[in-house]
Motif scaffolding. Structure first.
Motif, mmCIF file in Angstrom:
data_model
loop_
_atom_site.group_PDB
_atom_site.id
_atom_site.type_symbol
_atom_site.label_atom_id
_atom_site.label_comp_id
_atom_site.label_asym_id
_atom_site.label_seq_id
_atom_site.Cartn_x
_atom_site.Cartn_y
_atom_site.Cartn_z
ATOM 1 N N VAL A 194 0.852 -1.187 0.000
ATOM 2 C CA VAL A 194 0.000 0.000 0.000
ATOM 3 C C VAL A 194 0.885 1.232 0.000
ATOM 4 O O VAL A 194 1.766 1.374 0.845
ATOM 5 C CB VAL A 194 -0.938 0.029 1.226
ATOM 6 N N GLN A 195 0.682 2.112 -0.984
ATOM 7 C CA GLN A 195 1.352 3.405 -1.035
ATOM 8 C C GLN A 195 0.289 4.475 -1.212
ATOM 9 O O GLN A 195 -0.499 4.424 -2.152
ATOM 10 C CB GLN A 195 2.340 3.452 -2.204
ATOM 11 N N HIS A 196 0.234 5.433 -0.297
ATOM 12 C CA HIS A 196 -0.707 6.530 -0.450
ATOM 13 C C HIS A 196 -0.248 7.429 -1.597
ATOM 14 O O HIS A 196 0.844 8.003 -1.552
ATOM 15 C CB HIS A 196 -0.775 7.376 0.831
ATOM 16 N N MET A 197 -1.093 7.534 -2.614
ATOM 17 C CA MET A 197 -0.769 8.352 -3.776
ATOM 18 C C MET A 197 -2.047 8.573 -4.559
ATOM 19 O O MET A 197 -2.972 7.760 -4.497
ATOM 20 C CB MET A 197 0.284 7.650 -4.648
ATOM 21 N N GLY A 198 -2.123 9.667 -5.292
ATOM 22 C CA GLY A 198 -3.300 9.939 -6.096
ATOM 23 C C GLY A 198 -3.617 8.786 -7.033
ATOM 24 O O GLY A 198 -2.708 8.163 -7.608
ATOM 25 N N ALA A 199 -4.904 8.492 -7.187
ATOM 26 C CA ALA A 199 -5.323 7.335 -7.979
ATOM 27 C C ALA A 199 -4.772 7.380 -9.396
ATOM 28 O O ALA A 199 -4.436 6.345 -9.980
ATOM 29 C CB ALA A 199 -6.849 7.257 -8.000
ATOM 30 N N ALA A 200 -4.651 8.574 -9.950
ATOM 31 C CA ALA A 200 -4.196 8.699 -11.337
ATOM 32 C C ALA A 200 -2.758 8.243 -11.524
ATOM 33 O O ALA A 200 -2.324 7.983 -12.652
ATOM 34 C CB ALA A 200 -4.338 10.156 -11.796
ATOM 35 N N PHE A 201 -1.997 8.137 -10.441
ATOM 36 C CA PHE A 201 -0.577 7.828 -10.544
ATOM 37 C C PHE A 201 -0.234 6.384 -10.193
ATOM 38 O O PHE A 201 0.924 5.992 -10.289
ATOM 39 C CB PHE A 201 0.225 8.763 -9.634
ATOM 40 N N MET A 202 -1.205 5.592 -9.762
ATOM 41 C CA MET A 202 -0.865 4.271 -9.243
ATOM 42 C C MET A 202 -0.336 3.325 -10.317
ATOM 43 O O MET A 202 0.609 2.562 -10.078
ATOM 44 C CB MET A 202 -2.067 3.645 -8.540
ATOM 45 N N ASP A 237 -7.330 4.495 -4.943
ATOM 46 C CA ASP A 237 -8.627 4.716 -4.315
ATOM 47 C C ASP A 237 -9.397 3.428 -4.052
ATOM 48 O O ASP A 237 -10.630 3.414 -4.075
ATOM 49 C CB ASP A 237 -9.473 5.670 -5.174
ATOM 50 N N ARG A 238 -8.693 2.335 -3.802
ATOM 51 C CA ARG A 238 -9.327 1.070 -3.445
ATOM 52 C C ARG A 238 -8.489 0.389 -2.364
ATOM 53 O O ARG A 238 -7.263 0.460 -2.373
ATOM 54 C CB ARG A 238 -9.444 0.128 -4.661
ATOM 55 N N HIS A 239 -9.171 -0.293 -1.446
ATOM 56 C CA HIS A 239 -8.470 -1.059 -0.426
ATOM 57 C C HIS A 239 -7.979 -2.373 -1.013
ATOM 58 O O HIS A 239 -8.621 -2.962 -1.892
ATOM 59 C CB HIS A 239 -9.392 -1.366 0.758
ATOM 60 N N LEU A 240 -6.865 -2.868 -0.486
ATOM 61 C CA LEU A 240 -6.334 -4.176 -0.837
ATOM 62 C C LEU A 240 -6.376 -5.060 0.402
ATOM 63 O O LEU A 240 -5.899 -4.660 1.468
ATOM 64 C CB LEU A 240 -4.889 -4.052 -1.337
ATOM 65 N N GLU A 241 -6.953 -6.253 0.256
ATOM 66 C CA GLU A 241 -7.005 -7.226 1.343
ATOM 67 C C GLU A 241 -6.479 -8.568 0.869
ATOM 68 O O GLU A 241 -6.587 -8.918 -0.312
ATOM 69 C CB GLU A 241 -8.439 -7.426 1.849
ATOM 70 N N LEU A 242 -5.948 -9.324 1.824
ATOM 71 C CA LEU A 242 -5.622 -10.721 1.594
ATOM 72 C C LEU A 242 -6.822 -11.555 2.019
ATOM 73 O O LEU A 242 -7.258 -11.495 3.171
ATOM 74 C CB LEU A 242 -4.388 -11.122 2.399
ATOM 75 N N GLY A 243 -7.369 -12.328 1.087
ATOM 76 C CA GLY A 243 -8.513 -13.178 1.391
ATOM 77 C C GLY A 243 -8.088 -14.615 1.646
ATOM 78 O O GLY A 243 -6.902 -14.934 1.745
ATOM 79 N N ILE A 250 -10.098 -6.607 -3.778
ATOM 80 C CA ILE A 250 -10.058 -5.165 -4.001
ATOM 81 C C ILE A 250 -11.413 -4.601 -3.612
ATOM 82 O O ILE A 250 -12.439 -5.020 -4.149
ATOM 83 C CB ILE A 250 -9.738 -4.826 -5.471
ATOM 84 N N LEU A 251 -11.426 -3.674 -2.661
ATOM 85 C CA LEU A 251 -12.673 -3.183 -2.082
ATOM 86 C C LEU A 251 -12.815 -1.683 -2.267
ATOM 87 O O LEU A 251 -11.836 -0.938 -2.169
ATOM 88 C CB LEU A 251 -12.718 -3.506 -0.583
ATOM 89 N N ASP A 252 -14.062 -1.251 -2.512
ATOM 90 C CA ASP A 252 -14.332 0.184 -2.567
ATOM 91 C C ASP A 252 -15.104 0.641 -1.326
ATOM 92 O O ASP A 252 -15.832 1.627 -1.365
ATOM 93 C CB ASP A 252 -15.085 0.562 -3.841
ATOM 94 N N ARG A 260 -7.756 5.606 1.558
ATOM 95 C CA ARG A 260 -8.146 4.486 0.709
ATOM 96 C C ARG A 260 -7.232 4.486 -0.505
ATOM 97 O O ARG A 260 -7.323 5.440 -1.299
ATOM 98 C CB ARG A 260 -9.618 4.582 0.281
ATOM 99 N N PRO A 261 -6.323 3.537 -0.638
ATOM 100 C CA PRO A 261 -6.161 2.343 0.189
ATOM 101 C C PRO A 261 -5.597 2.690 1.569
ATOM 102 O O PRO A 261 -4.867 3.665 1.719
ATOM 103 C CB PRO A 261 -5.162 1.498 -0.599
ATOM 104 N N ALA A 262 -5.941 1.876 2.550
ATOM 105 C CA ALA A 262 -5.462 2.067 3.912
ATOM 106 C C ALA A 262 -4.542 0.915 4.296
ATOM 107 O O ALA A 262 -4.861 -0.253 4.061
ATOM 108 C CB ALA A 262 -6.627 2.153 4.888
ATOM 109 N N ALA A 263 -3.421 1.260 4.913
ATOM 110 C CA ALA A 263 -2.493 0.242 5.391
ATOM 111 C C ALA A 263 -3.137 -0.627 6.463
ATOM 112 O O ALA A 263 -2.922 -1.840 6.503
ATOM 113 C CB ALA A 263 -1.230 0.915 5.935
ATOM 114 N N THR A 264 -3.944 0.000 7.317
ATOM 115 C CA THR A 264 -4.584 -0.767 8.391
ATOM 116 C C THR A 264 -5.509 -1.844 7.826
ATOM 117 O O THR A 264 -5.584 -2.958 8.361
ATOM 118 C CB THR A 264 -5.338 0.174 9.343
#
Length: 350
Positions: A194-202, A237-243, A250-252, A260-264
């Motif tokens: 997870v890296q906080h960054m604008g969605a357009a740059f991911m 702008d989406r969360h990442l989880e390990l299922g 990938i969650l909205d 969002r995405p959040a490290a926690t």
């Protein structure tokens, strides 16, 4: 200080900055050469840096400013041009603190959001100390967190690590390149990032990281299975989880702690699915995202690491983890990859 070669964009940025009473424009220049010539006299608190400049480009201008007059730099870039994205990511590696999307006409539907983000980043980054407060030294290496330890389950000898989760915010791209780049090509675990960054740059960030580290890097896709030796970046702008069964989700759902995405969110999913077999690493960043999730991982018996203050560009997120005693180890950046590798393959007892 505003550095932008396009007269139209420069005037638009001057208008955006002028609307914010908390910002004062001390200079607006059209080239890197002008910026380097006048920065000492203007002494700005923060620089807005165009990346596609005639002559000395924004990357080289960033390098020289950080070498000669260290000043917080916010890159303002066109997010849809591949070459601009590559230069922007390398500018972050050279010392720029964040990258934001270049504004378009005031009549554009997304103008207000882009303008607001530019002003927010300039205000926040103006407060970041870019000069190291102390050198990296052995007296700081390996210091563990103070305070009452969290209740944790000690890892069992049979708990072989199965996943590495890493998170960062401000100052993150170069830190991630350093840590992930120090992992070998045969690294056995999937790496969730997870890296906080604008969605357009991911997408551009993932492509850039893919080019500077030995492991293959891609933006995570919902439903794909995490494979060892690959790096999966949370999409914009989406969360990442390990299922379950190492399937990525990938969650909205709503932002957590404003992120969002959040490290926690990522760390908590690793705590649930991997327990003591997880490894969590929290790097430089503003705010407190990731600290509570790292605490959940430690309580589950996982290996948890926070970056030490001596190397963090912004000691916000790691500091929050230290305060909670969420990190088993607090290490300078250059020691984190080695610690991760030893957690996977412990040295045999003499």
């Amino acid at each position: 200080m505003l550095v932008e070669d396009s007269l139209v964009v420069r005037q638009l940025l001057m208008h955006i900055i002028g609307r914010d009473p908390r910002l004062e424009l001390v200079a607006a220049v059209a080239s890197g050469e002008e910026a380097l010539e006048t920065i000492a006299a203007n002494r700005p608190d923060v620089v807005s840096m165009d990346i596609r400049l005639p002559g000395i480009d924004g990357l080289e201008t960033t390098r020289r400013i950080m070498a000669e007059h260290p000043t917080p730099i916010v890159v303002v870039a066109d997010a849809v041009e591949d070459s601009s994205l590559r230069i922007s990511m390398n500018a972050l590696r050279a010392g720029a603190l964040s990258v934001v999307e270049k504004p378009v006409a005031t009549t554009h539907a997304g103008y207000d959001a882009v303008a607001g983000e530019i002003c927010t980043q300039l205000r926040i980054m103006a407060q970041v100390p870019v000069i190291r407060r102390r050198p990296i030294g052995t007296e700081w290496a390996g210091r563990v967190s103070a305070g009452a330890p969290a209740p944790v389950r000690a890892p069992a000898p049979s708990d072989q690590p199965s996943v590495l989760a890493i998170a960062a915010s401000t100052g993150g791209p170069p830190a991630l390149a350093r840590v992930v780049g120090s992992l070998p090509e045969n690294f056995p675990l999937p790496v969730l990032l997870v890296q906080h960054m604008g969605a357009a740059f991911m997408e551009g960030f993932a492509a850039w990281l893919n080019g500077v580290v030995p492991l293959p890097v891609s933006v995570a896709r919902d439903g794909e299975r995490a494979e060892g030796g690959r790096v999966y970046v949370a999409p914009g702008d989406r969360h990442l989880e390990l299922g379950t069964n190492d399937v990525l989700r990938i969650l909205d759902s709503a932002p957590v702690g404003g992120q969002r995405p959040a490290a926690t969110v990522l760390f908590r999913s690793v705590a649930r699915q991997a327990g003591s077999r997880g490894i969590g690493v929290l790097l430089t960043g503003m705010g407190e995202d990731g600290a509570l999730g790292l605490l959940d991982m430690r309580r589950a018996g996982a290996t948890t690491v926070a970056e030490h203050e001596s190397t963090a560009v912004v000691y916000g997120m790691p500091a929050a983890a230290v305060r909670l005693a969420a990190a088993r180890s607090v290490l300078p950046l250059d020691r984190i990859a080695g610690h991760v590798l030893r957690s996977i393959n412990p040295e045999p007892a003499p």
